[in-house]
Design a protein around this motif. Sequence first.
Motif, short mmCIF file in Angstrom:
data_model
loop_
_atom_site.label_atom_id
_atom_site.label_comp_id
_atom_site.label_asym_id
_atom_site.label_seq_id
_atom_site.Cartn_x
_atom_site.Cartn_y
_atom_site.Cartn_z
N VAL A 12 0.86 -1.18 0.00
CA VAL A 12 0.00 0.00 0.00
C VAL A 12 0.89 1.24 0.00
O VAL A 12 1.85 1.33 0.78
N GLY A 13 0.63 2.19 -0.89
CA GLY A 13 1.38 3.43 -0.97
C GLY A 13 2.61 3.37 -1.85
O GLY A 13 3.30 4.37 -2.02
N GLN A 15 4.96 3.33 -5.15
CA GLN A 15 4.89 3.93 -6.47
C GLN A 15 5.22 2.86 -7.50
O GLN A 15 6.17 2.09 -7.32
#
Length: 179
Positions: A12-13, A15
């Motif tokens: 999660v999060g 790039q």
Amino acid sequence: MSGVLSALPVEVGAQVQPGTNLARVADPTKLKAEVRIAETQAKDIAIGQLASIDTRNGVVEGKVSRIDPAVQNGTVLVDVRIEGQLPRGARPDLSVDGTIELERLNDVVYVGRPAFGQERSTVGIFKLDPASNDAVRTQVQLGRSSVNTIEIVSGLQPGDRVILSDMSQWDANDRIRLN
């Protein structure tokens, strides 16, 4: 998309670059089997041929739906579309065994594939004599073959017992005694 999440390679999060695999979702009701066939046997496979897939929890029927045009590590990847109810326990990435039916022959005499015989050839095979402990060289015409069996066109009858191992060291003999 409905299905079962089988892989989530990103956090999660994180790039990611365009085209990165974010998640793998599999629909367990629409699985296919991937069967690797030796490149020497793949020449006879065609789309639409019948196949049976052993999932080790049951055998399901299918049809060849795709043949990879490339050879990798001496094998050709063949996709088989499952044509029926999947057995319990079937899931993505399960190891399976597959058999593809190239042709169905009825009323055929066949033996295990001998160490030295090629399909559509004539070879000398030692046939066991039921009246003695001898084996007699018999000329046998071979037909079509599978991975582990070969068709007998002439020279043997159903019930004949033969020696399939390499007997080339006795090529000069027409009869040998077994002890």
